[in-house]
Scaffold this active site. Structure first.
Site, PDB file in Angstrom:
ATOM      1  N   LYS A  14     -14.134   1.788  14.737  1.00  0.00           N
ATOM      2  CA  LYS A  14     -12.863   1.042  14.871  1.00  0.00           C
ATOM      3  C   LYS A  14     -12.347   1.090  16.307  1.00  0.00           C
ATOM      4  O   LYS A  14     -11.850   0.099  16.827  1.00  0.00           O
ATOM      5  CB  LYS A  14     -11.801   1.617  13.925  1.00  0.00           C
ATOM      6  CG  LYS A  14     -12.028   1.213  12.483  1.00  0.00           C
ATOM      7  CD  LYS A  14     -10.989   1.783  11.545  1.00  0.00           C
ATOM      8  CE  LYS A  14     -11.393   1.475  10.107  1.00  0.00           C
ATOM      9  NZ  LYS A  14     -10.623   2.189   9.092  1.00  0.00           N
TER      10      LYS A  14
ATOM     11  N   LYS B 289     -11.891  -2.433  18.198  1.00  0.00           N
ATOM     12  CA  LYS B 289     -10.516  -2.863  18.478  1.00  0.00           C
ATOM     13  C   LYS B 289     -10.129  -2.632  19.940  1.00  0.00           C
ATOM     14  O   LYS B 289      -8.993  -2.879  20.321  1.00  0.00           O
ATOM     15  CB  LYS B 289      -9.529  -2.154  17.535  1.00  0.00           C
ATOM     16  CG  LYS B 289      -9.702  -2.568  16.058  1.00  0.00           C
ATOM     17  CD  LYS B 289      -8.850  -1.738  15.122  1.00  0.00           C
ATOM     18  CE  LYS B 289      -9.218  -1.929  13.662  1.00  0.00           C
ATOM     19  NZ  LYS B 289      -8.277  -2.785  12.925  1.00  0.00           N
TER      20      LYS B 289
ATOM     21  N   ASN C  68       0.843  -1.196   0.000  1.00  0.00           N
ATOM     22  CA  ASN C  68       0.000   0.000   0.000  1.00  0.00           C
ATOM     23  C   ASN C  68       0.882   1.251   0.000  1.00  0.00           C
ATOM     24  O   ASN C  68       2.099   1.148  -0.109  1.00  0.00           O
ATOM     25  CB  ASN C  68      -0.978  -0.028   1.181  1.00  0.00           C
ATOM     26  CG  ASN C  68      -0.244  -0.048   2.510  1.00  0.00           C
ATOM     27  OD1 ASN C  68       0.481   0.873   2.848  1.00  0.00           O
ATOM     28  ND2 ASN C  68      -0.418  -1.137   3.257  1.00  0.00           N
TER      29      ASN C  68
ATOM     30  N   LYS D 129       9.223 -17.573  -9.617  1.00  0.00           N
ATOM     31  CA  LYS D 129       8.546 -16.468 -10.314  1.00  0.00           C
ATOM     32  C   LYS D 129       7.449 -16.997 -11.245  1.00  0.00           C
ATOM     33  O   LYS D 129       7.698 -17.910 -12.053  1.00  0.00           O
ATOM     34  CB  LYS D 129       9.591 -15.686 -11.117  1.00  0.00           C
ATOM     35  CG  LYS D 129       9.024 -14.467 -11.797  1.00  0.00           C
ATOM     36  CD  LYS D 129      10.072 -13.731 -12.603  1.00  0.00           C
ATOM     37  CE  LYS D 129       9.426 -12.593 -13.371  1.00  0.00           C
ATOM     38  NZ  LYS D 129      10.336 -11.983 -14.322  1.00  0.00           N
TER      39      LYS D 129
ATOM     40  N   PHE E 110      -4.815   3.964  14.311  1.00  0.00           N
ATOM     41  CA  PHE E 110      -5.044   4.980  13.284  1.00  0.00           C
ATOM     42  C   PHE E 110      -6.224   4.525  12.438  1.00  0.00           C
ATOM     43  O   PHE E 110      -6.482   3.330  12.312  1.00  0.00           O
ATOM     44  CB  PHE E 110      -3.815   5.147  12.378  1.00  0.00           C
ATOM     45  CG  PHE E 110      -2.834   6.153  12.887  1.00  0.00           C
ATOM     46  CD1 PHE E 110      -2.048   5.872  13.988  1.00  0.00           C
ATOM     47  CD2 PHE E 110      -2.692   7.380  12.265  1.00  0.00           C
ATOM     48  CE1 PHE E 110      -1.135   6.803  14.466  1.00  0.00           C
ATOM     49  CE2 PHE E 110      -1.776   8.314  12.731  1.00  0.00           C
ATOM     50  CZ  PHE E 110      -1.004   8.027  13.839  1.00  0.00           C
TER      51      PHE E 110
ATOM     52  N   ASP F 170      -4.920  -5.814   4.679  1.00  0.00           N
ATOM     53  CA  ASP F 170      -6.068  -6.581   5.186  1.00  0.00           C
ATOM     54  C   ASP F 170      -6.081  -7.996   4.616  1.00  0.00           C
ATOM     55  O   ASP F 170      -6.620  -8.903   5.221  1.00  0.00           O
ATOM     56  CB  ASP F 170      -7.364  -5.851   4.824  1.00  0.00           C
ATOM     57  CG  ASP F 170      -7.477  -4.552   5.607  1.00  0.00           C
ATOM     58  OD1 ASP F 170      -7.227  -4.583   6.826  1.00  0.00           O
ATOM     59  OD2 ASP F 170      -7.777  -3.507   5.002  1.00  0.00           O
TER      60      ASP F 170
HETATM   61  O1  PMT Z   1       3.184   5.999   6.556  1.00  0.00           O
HETATM   62  P1  PMT Z   1       2.717   7.348   6.071  1.00  0.00           P
HETATM   63  O2  PMT Z   1       2.973   7.545   4.575  1.00  0.00           O
HETATM   64  O3  PMT Z   1       3.237   8.478   6.902  1.00  0.00           O
HETATM   65  O4  PMT Z   1       1.120   7.386   6.175  1.00  0.00           O
HETATM   66  C1  PMT Z   1       0.532   7.322   7.431  1.00  0.00           C
HETATM   67  C2  PMT Z   1      -0.750   6.505   7.402  1.00  0.00           C
HETATM   68  C3  PMT Z   1      -1.781   7.173   6.498  1.00  0.00           C
HETATM   69  C4  PMT Z   1      -0.470   5.079   6.905  1.00  0.00           C
HETATM   70  C5  PMT Z   1      -1.236   6.433   8.887  1.00  0.00           C
HETATM   71  O5  PMT Z   1      -1.442   7.730   9.322  1.00  0.00           O
HETATM   72  C6  PMT Z   1      -2.507   5.603   9.024  1.00  0.00           C
HETATM   73  O6  PMT Z   1      -3.590   6.083   8.867  1.00  0.00           O
HETATM   74  N1  PMT Z   1      -2.337   4.281   9.352  1.00  0.00           N
HETATM   75  C7  PMT Z   1      -3.415   3.342   9.472  1.00  0.00           C
HETATM   76  C8  PMT Z   1      -3.906   2.937   8.137  1.00  0.00           C
HETATM   77  C9  PMT Z   1      -4.857   1.785   8.254  1.00  0.00           C
HETATM   78  O7  PMT Z   1      -4.450   0.681   8.025  1.00  0.00           O
HETATM   79  O8  PMT Z   1      -6.022   2.064   8.706  1.00  0.00           O
HETATM   80  P2  PMT Z   1      -7.143   0.907   8.983  1.00  0.00           P
HETATM   81  O9  PMT Z   1      -8.381   1.664   9.144  1.00  0.00           O
HETATM   82  O10 PMT Z   1      -7.076  -0.130   7.913  1.00  0.00           O
HETATM   83  O11 PMT Z   1      -6.701   0.204  10.333  1.00  0.00           O
HETATM   84  C10 PMT Z   1      -7.098   0.702  11.605  1.00  0.00           C
HETATM   85  C11 PMT Z   1      -6.060   0.369  12.646  1.00  0.00           C
HETATM   86  O12 PMT Z   1      -5.963  -1.057  12.805  1.00  0.00           O
HETATM   87  C12 PMT Z   1      -4.666   0.846  12.301  1.00  0.00           C
HETATM   88  O13 PMT Z   1      -4.073   1.323  13.491  1.00  0.00           O
HETATM   89  C13 PMT Z   1      -3.959  -0.396  11.812  1.00  0.00           C
HETATM   90  O14 PMT Z   1      -2.547  -0.362  12.103  1.00  0.00           O
HETATM   91  C14 PMT Z   1      -4.631  -1.498  12.605  1.00  0.00           C
HETATM   92  N2  PMT Z   1      -4.728  -2.790  11.882  1.00  0.00           N
HETATM   93  C15 PMT Z   1      -5.283  -2.829  10.645  1.00  0.00           C
HETATM   94  C16 PMT Z   1      -5.382  -4.060   9.994  1.00  0.00           C
HETATM   95  C17 PMT Z   1      -4.898  -5.217  10.651  1.00  0.00           C
HETATM   96  N3  PMT Z   1      -4.956  -6.410  10.058  1.00  0.00           N
HETATM   97  N4  PMT Z   1      -4.374  -5.139  11.876  1.00  0.00           N
HETATM   98  C18 PMT Z   1      -4.300  -3.944  12.532  1.00  0.00           C
HETATM   99  O15 PMT Z   1      -3.835  -3.883  13.658  1.00  0.00           O
END
Ligand code: PMT
Length: 408
Positions: free
Chosen positions: A334, A338, A209, A288, A320, A278
Site C-alpha cells: 500500500k 499510494k 464500517n 425509503k 494507515f 471502498d
Molecule cells: O477510528 P478507530 O476506531 O480509532 O480505528 C482506527 C482505524 C483502525 C480505522 C485506523 O487505525 C486505520 O487503520 N485506518 C485505515 C483503515 C483502512 O481503510 O485501511 P485501508 O487498508 O483500506 O486503506 C489504506 C489507506 O488508504 C488508509 O490510510 C485509508 O485512509 C486510505 N484510503 C483507503 C480507501 C480509499 N478509497 N481512499 C483512501 O485514501
C-alpha cells in the site's frame, strides 16, 4: 528544563507528596520556571512554604485567596504552563479530572489549560487496581492525558504492590519527551482524516464500517499539541470536536475526497487515519426502500476513488493499513501503490487494537524500508509516535521543501 515556558506542578494529598519537593528542586535546577499548585489535602503532608522556598514564587493553594496574596488566577496559570505535571496524583484527582469537576484551583487550572498534562499516580494498590480507578485512567488516557505509571514496592499502608510514585527519573524523562515534542510542528499545516465514511443506500440505510474516529482524533490533538495548524476531516463519529482544531464534517467517501483535495494545497502533512469505504451503492434511493417490495435486495456497488493516491505534491503523506495478516508485507504494498512516506499498519484482529478501542498495536513502515514495531499503546501515544517519525521526515529532503502541494 523548558525552552521559555513554565512547568506547572500540581501536588495532591498523598504521603508521596514529600517526593514532589525533590521533583520541584530538580525542575528548578534544570532551569524551569515552576508554578506550584497544591490541593488542600497536599498541604497536610507538605507545607506550601517548602515549595515557595524552592521556586521563589507564590504557591497556590486557595481558589478564593485575595489578589494581595498572589497576582495570578487559574486562567493565567493555565495559559502560562507549557506542561502540567501532577505528582503525586491521587485516585481522587484522577476521578475529578476524568469527570471534569472543577472545585479547586488544581482541577480548574487543568480543565482550563491547553498544555499537555502528565499524571504520576500514587496510591494504595487496591485503590489503583479498583475498576473505577482503572476506568478513570482509561478515560484520561483517551482524552490525551499522559501517565507515568506507579511502580511496585512496599507502600505506606503496609502492603506490597503497585502504587508507589514512579521514580523521579522516569517522571523527568516523560516531561522531557513532552517538551521536546512541544513545538516541533509549529508553523506546519496538518490535515488529518478520521472515522468511517458512510455510503447511503436510501435516506434510512447506509453502508459503513467499524471506525470510531478515535485514532484520527488522537492524531489531530497530538498535532495541535505540537504546535501545528490542524484541519480534521471527519466522517460522523460520537466524539467531541477537539479544541483548537478546524473540523470539516463529511459523510461519504466522495465528500471526504473533495474536502481532502481542497485542504492539501496548503498542507505540509496529510495523515489518512479514516477508514474510507471502498465501495458505494451505484445509486442512493431518494425515498425509503420498502422491504415488502424487496424480498431479495441486491445492491450494485461501485468503487470509490482512492483519495491518498490522488493527492500529489510536496507534502508528507501518511496512510494507515488495517490488516488481519502479513501486516508489514501488505502495508508495504500500500505504501508503494499510494506513494506514501509512511504507513501505519495495525492488526485489527488483535484484542485492544484497531477499530473502536482506545489502544492500538502498530508497525510503522517508511518509504526507505525502515520498520518500527510499537507495543500496545494508548492511541494518544501512538499518534505522538507517528508524529515523531513525521517530524524526522520533515527534516529530510523528502519533506523539507516546505510542503506546499498541488493535485493532478
Ligand atoms: O477510528 P478507530 O476506531 O480509532 O480505528 C482506527 C482505524 C483502525 C480505522 C485506523 O487505525 C486505520 O487503520 N485506518 C485505515 C483503515 C483502512 O481503510 O485501511 P485501508 O487498508 O483500506 O486503506 C489504506 C489507506 O488508504 C488508509 O490510510 C485509508 O485512509 C486510505 N484510503 C483507503 C480507501 C480509499 N478509497 N481512499 C483512501 O485514501
Amino acid at each position: 528544563m523548558t525552552r521559555d515556558g513554565t512547568v506547572l506542578l500540581g501536588v495532591t494529598g498523598s504521603i508521596a507528596a514529600y517526593k514532589a519537593v525533590e521533583l520541584a528542586s530538580r525542575l528548578v535546577q534544570g532551569g524551569a520556571k515552576l508554578d506550584v499548585v497544591m490541593t488542600d489535602s497536599a498541604t497536610r503532608f507538605v507545607t506550601p512554604l517548602t515549595f515557595q522556598s524552592i521556586t521563589h514564587r507564590p504557591v497556590i493553594t486557595d481558589m478564593f485567596a485575595t489578589p494581595e496574596e498572589y497576582d495570578i488566577e487559574h486562567i493565567a496559570l493555565a495559559e502560562r504552563a507549557e506542561v502540567v505535571v501532577v505528582a503525586p496524583a491521587t485516585a481522587n484527582i484522577m476521578a475529578k479530572l476524568a469527570a471534569g469537576i472543577a472545585d479547586d484551583m488544581l482541577c480548574c487550572t487543568i480543565l482550563a489549560t491547553r498544555a499537555p498534562v502528565l499524571l504520576a499516580p500514587a496510591m494504595n494498590v487496591h485503590m489503583w487496581e479498583n475498576a473505577i480507578t482503572q476506568e478513570n485512567l482509561a478515560r484520561l488516557r483517551a482524552r490525551g492525558f499522559k501517565i507515568v505509571e506507579p511502580g511496585y514496592g512496599s507502600l505506606a499502608c503496609g502492603v506490597e504492590g503497585k502504587g508507589r510514585l514512579a521514580d523521579l527519573e522516569d517522571i523527568l524523562t516523560a516531561l522531557r519527551q513532552i517538551l521536546d515534542r512541544r513545538s516541533d510542528l509549529a508553523g506546519r499545516s496538518v490535515v488529518v482524516t478520521a472515522g468511517g465514511t458512510q455510503e447511503p443506500i436510501d435516506p434510512v440505510r447506509l453502508i459503513c464500517n467499524r471506525s470510531s474516529g478515535k485514532m484520527g482524533y488522537a492524531l489531530a490533538e497530538a498535532a495541535r499539541e505540537r504546535g501545528a495548524r490542524v484541519t480534521l476531516i471527519t466522517a460522523p463519529t460520537a466524539l467531541p470536536a477537539p479544541i483548537g482544531v478546524e473540523v470539516v464534517r463529511i459523510q461519504t467517501a466522495l465528500q471526504m475526497r473533495e474536502a481532502v483535495l481542497k485542504a492539501v494545497p496548503d498542507a505540509d502533512i496529510l495523515v489518512m487515519a479514516a477508514a474510507v469505504a471502498d465501495y458505494r451503492p451505484a445509486t442512493a434511493a431518494k425515498s425509503k426502500l420498502k422491504k415488502e417490495e424487496y424480498p431479495l435486495m441486491q445492491l450494485e456497488l461501485i468503487r470509490n476513488p482512492d483519495i491518498l493516491s490522488e493527492v500529489k505534491g510536496n507534502l508528507i503523506k501518511v496512510g494507515f493499513a488495517a490488516e488481519s495478516e502479513n501486516m508489514v508485507q501488505n502495508a508495504t504494498i500500500k505504501l508503494k501503490n499510494k506513494g506514501l512516506h509512511l504507513i501505519v499498519a495495525n492488526d485489527i484482529t488483535e484484542p485492544g487494537s484497531g477499530f473502536g478501542v482506545d489502544t492500538d498495536r502498530v508497525v510503522l513502515v517508511d518509504s526507505r524500508g525502515k520498520v518500527k514495531e510499537l507495543p500496545l499503546l494508548p492511541k494518544s501515544e501512538v499518534a505522538h509516535k507517528i508524529l515523531d517519525e513525521v517530524a524526522v521526515l520533515l527534516t529530510t529532503s523528502a519533506g523539507a521543501s516546505g510542503g506546499r502541494t498541488h493535485q493532478q
